[in-house]
Design an enzyme around this catalytic site. Structure first.
Site, PDB file in Angstrom:
ATOM      1  N   GLY A  82       5.336   4.139  -8.971  1.00 59.06           N
ATOM      2  CA  GLY A  82       6.021   2.860  -9.216  1.00 59.06           C
ATOM      3  C   GLY A  82       5.047   1.705  -9.160  1.00 59.06           C
ATOM      4  O   GLY A  82       5.007   0.843 -10.054  1.00 59.06           O
ATOM      5  N   HIS A  83       4.229   1.681  -8.109  1.00 57.27           N
ATOM      6  CA  HIS A  83       3.216   0.625  -7.993  1.00 57.27           C
ATOM      7  C   HIS A  83       2.250   0.682  -9.189  1.00 57.27           C
ATOM      8  O   HIS A  83       1.852  -0.354  -9.732  1.00 57.27           O
ATOM      9  CB  HIS A  83       2.388   0.807  -6.720  1.00 57.27           C
ATOM     10  CG  HIS A  83       3.158   0.689  -5.437  1.00 57.27           C
ATOM     11  ND1 HIS A  83       3.330   1.744  -4.580  1.00 57.27           N
ATOM     12  CD2 HIS A  83       3.769  -0.368  -4.852  1.00 57.27           C
ATOM     13  CE1 HIS A  83       4.026   1.346  -3.518  1.00 57.27           C
ATOM     14  NE2 HIS A  83       4.312   0.070  -3.661  1.00 57.27           N
ATOM     15  N   GLN A  89       7.545  -9.552   7.829  1.00 57.43           N
ATOM     16  CA  GLN A  89       8.768  -9.206   7.102  1.00 57.43           C
ATOM     17  C   GLN A  89       9.488  -8.006   7.715  1.00 57.43           C
ATOM     18  O   GLN A  89      10.500  -7.551   7.194  1.00 57.43           O
ATOM     19  CB  GLN A  89       8.492  -8.981   5.615  1.00 57.43           C
ATOM     20  CG  GLN A  89       7.707  -7.733   5.278  1.00 57.43           C
ATOM     21  CD  GLN A  89       7.290  -7.734   3.816  1.00 57.43           C
ATOM     22  OE1 GLN A  89       6.497  -8.542   3.356  1.00 57.43           O
ATOM     23  NE2 GLN A  89       7.858  -6.804   3.045  1.00 57.43           N
ATOM     24  N   GLY A 137       0.811  -1.210   0.000  1.00 60.06           N
ATOM     25  CA  GLY A 137       0.000   0.000   0.000  1.00 60.06           C
ATOM     26  C   GLY A 137       0.848   1.266   0.000  1.00 60.06           C
ATOM     27  O   GLY A 137       2.026   1.226  -0.333  1.00 60.06           O
ATOM     28  N   SER A 142       9.540   5.250  -3.476  1.00 60.30           N
ATOM     29  CA  SER A 142       9.362   4.299  -2.388  1.00 60.30           C
ATOM     30  C   SER A 142       8.354   4.885  -1.410  1.00 60.30           C
ATOM     31  O   SER A 142       8.345   6.095  -1.175  1.00 60.30           O
ATOM     32  CB  SER A 142      10.695   4.078  -1.659  1.00 60.30           C
ATOM     33  OG  SER A 142      10.477   3.438  -0.415  1.00 60.30           O
ATOM     34  N   SER A 143       7.532   4.010  -0.838  1.00 61.68           N
ATOM     35  CA  SER A 143       6.594   4.487   0.180  1.00 61.68           C
ATOM     36  C   SER A 143       7.367   5.085   1.347  1.00 61.68           C
ATOM     37  O   SER A 143       6.869   5.958   2.062  1.00 61.68           O
ATOM     38  CB  SER A 143       5.728   3.332   0.680  1.00 61.68           C
ATOM     39  OG  SER A 143       5.109   2.685  -0.416  1.00 61.68           O
ATOM     40  N   ARG A 144       8.597   4.621   1.558  1.00 60.68           N
ATOM     41  CA  ARG A 144       9.400   5.106   2.700  1.00 60.68           C
ATOM     42  C   ARG A 144       9.981   6.498   2.447  1.00 60.68           C
ATOM     43  O   ARG A 144      10.460   7.129   3.398  1.00 60.68           O
ATOM     44  CB  ARG A 144      10.521   4.115   3.017  1.00 60.68           C
ATOM     45  CG  ARG A 144      10.000   2.823   3.628  1.00 60.68           C
ATOM     46  CD  ARG A 144      11.120   1.968   4.198  1.00 60.68           C
ATOM     47  NE  ARG A 144      10.597   0.900   5.033  1.00 60.68           N
ATOM     48  CZ  ARG A 144      10.403  -0.359   4.627  1.00 60.68           C
ATOM     49  NH1 ARG A 144      10.697  -0.710   3.389  1.00 60.68           N
ATOM     50  NH2 ARG A 144       9.921  -1.262   5.450  1.00 60.68           N
TER      51      ARG A 144
HETATM   52  P1  AMP Z   1       6.072  -2.381  -1.691  1.00 58.64           P
HETATM   53  O1  AMP Z   1       4.701  -1.845  -1.553  1.00 58.64           O
HETATM   54  O2  AMP Z   1       7.139  -1.386  -1.400  1.00 58.64           O
HETATM   55  O3  AMP Z   1       6.261  -3.697  -0.982  1.00 58.64           O
HETATM   56  O4  AMP Z   1       6.274  -2.707  -3.222  1.00 58.64           O
HETATM   57  C1  AMP Z   1       5.354  -3.487  -3.938  1.00 58.64           C
HETATM   58  C2  AMP Z   1       5.901  -3.755  -5.307  1.00 58.64           C
HETATM   59  O5  AMP Z   1       6.150  -2.528  -5.974  1.00 58.64           O
HETATM   60  C3  AMP Z   1       7.246  -4.521  -5.261  1.00 58.64           C
HETATM   61  O6  AMP Z   1       7.268  -5.468  -6.310  1.00 58.64           O
HETATM   62  C4  AMP Z   1       8.247  -3.417  -5.508  1.00 58.64           C
HETATM   63  O7  AMP Z   1       9.443  -3.872  -6.108  1.00 58.64           O
HETATM   64  C5  AMP Z   1       7.477  -2.512  -6.448  1.00 58.64           C
HETATM   65  N1  AMP Z   1       8.019  -1.150  -6.408  1.00 58.64           N
HETATM   66  C6  AMP Z   1       8.250  -0.405  -5.303  1.00 58.64           C
HETATM   67  N2  AMP Z   1       8.822   0.771  -5.654  1.00 58.64           N
HETATM   68  C7  AMP Z   1       8.961   0.741  -6.994  1.00 58.64           C
HETATM   69  C8  AMP Z   1       9.493   1.650  -7.963  1.00 58.64           C
HETATM   70  N3  AMP Z   1      10.010   2.826  -7.616  1.00 58.64           N
HETATM   71  N4  AMP Z   1       9.464   1.299  -9.262  1.00 58.64           N
HETATM   72  C9  AMP Z   1       8.942   0.099  -9.643  1.00 58.64           C
HETATM   73  N5  AMP Z   1       8.426  -0.801  -8.788  1.00 58.64           N
HETATM   74  C10 AMP Z   1       8.439  -0.481  -7.483  1.00 58.64           C
END
Ligand code: AMP
Length: 286
Positions: A40-41, A65, A35, A189-191
């Site tokens: 990116g998502h 995790q 979420g 990044s969400s972070r």
């Molecule tokens: P997360 O919500 O951070 O666990 O990410 C979920 C999915 O989105 C994972 O497959 C990540 O690799 C992908 N993801 C996160 N950030 C990016 C980004 N900047 N570009 C492409 N994919 C991303």
């Protein structure tokens, strides 16, 4: 856009829906996320729509995790907004489970990948990939997906999941999507939301380090130690605390000790203040 999107909270309801789609001969693509969705998502969701008739986005901040001193409690949560973004990006369903329906009392079964998950992020986050593999396996089962899309941003995660899928015969295709970046090239990044203005500026050192490493390689610097030290210097100039800054062989994730080859991957994990950021770059053919 006002296309419909189905939202499921219970695994049984999600699975029933997926079975019905399968019976209608619809191919299902899943995009697992935690979420706080960003562009990116959304790029993963759009790519998933090219592989599936239905796209299920899973949104679950997976407690298993996170390490004990990590940011599970603080992790940004924005479910309503995320659902609207999923719908606009072309998803047909969102799976948003409650933790108690995912981890039942006395849950005692875990999936551990024992090689690829040990180095890199696995050193400072020893149970991280056990949590990732277990939740991803559960999401594959619950969504009955034919295809899953993951981001190259989490390079080690993709390698570990591909290995799990191969080793355990999951009937699913893994598709990898490119890294989406902010205008100044910081990987989305969400972070990133944790970063102060000053930290946000320093965080650009991560991409600069990858970029300088890649340029050095293009210019004929093939020694792994040289590329590592170029990246480390730039990270330190930006006062980023290095977890690792290295170059690995893409399949085994083994660190290169001597000569680096096209296709090898520059990988960085660094703390910017208290925020841990990761990024990577695949070295192109010379
Ligand atoms: P997360 O919500 O951070 O666990 O990410 C979920 C999915 O989105 C994972 O497959 C990540 O690799 C992908 N993801 C996160 N950030 C990016 C980004 N900047 N570009 C492409 N994919 C991303």
């Amino acid at each position: 856009m006002n296309n419909q999107i189905a939202v499921f909270q219970h695994p049984d309801n999600m699975y029933q829906w997926s079975l019905a789609q399968q019976c209608a001969l619809r191919r299902i693509a899943v995009v697992p996320t935690m979420g706080a969705l960003h562009a990116g998502h959304l790029s993963l969701i759009r790519l998933a729509a090219e592989y599936g008739d239905d796209v299920i986005v899973t949104i679950f901040v997976n407690p298993s995790q996170f390490g004990p001193n990590e940011d599970f409690a603080a992790y940004p949560r924005s479910a309503e907004h995320d659902i609207a973004l999923c719908r606009d990006a072309g998803a047909t369903a969102v799976f948003l489970p409650a933790a108690e329906h995912i981890y039942l009392p006395e849950a005692s079964t875990w999936i551990t990948e024992n090689v690829l998950s040990k180095g890199l992020c696995g050193v400072s986050r020893p149970l991280h990939f056990r949590g990732v593999c277990t939740i991803v396996a559960k999401l594959f089962n619950i969504t009955a997906a034919d295809v899953a899309v993951f981001g190259q941003k989490d390079f080690q995660q993709v390698a570990v999941i591909k290995r799990m899928v191969r080793d355990l015969n999951f009937p699913i295709e893994i598709v990898v999507a490119p890294i989406v970046r902010e205008p100044d090239s910081l990987a989305m990044s969400s972070r990133n939301a944790y970063l102060s203005t000053e930290e946000r500026t320093r965080a650009t050192g991560i991409f600069k380090a990858l970029q300088q490493g890649a340029i050095a390689f293009q210019n004929g610097n093939m020694q792994a130690t040289k590329l590592r030290s170029i990246m480390q210097d730039i990270l330190m100039e930006h006062q980023l605390e290095i977890d690792y800054a290295t170059v690995v062989e893409p399949e085994s994730l083994r660190e290169r000790e001597a000569e680096v080859k096209p296709g090898d991957v520059l990988l960085i994990a660094a703390f910017c203040g208290r925020t841990r950021l990761i990024d990577n770059h695949i070295l192109a053919d010379l």
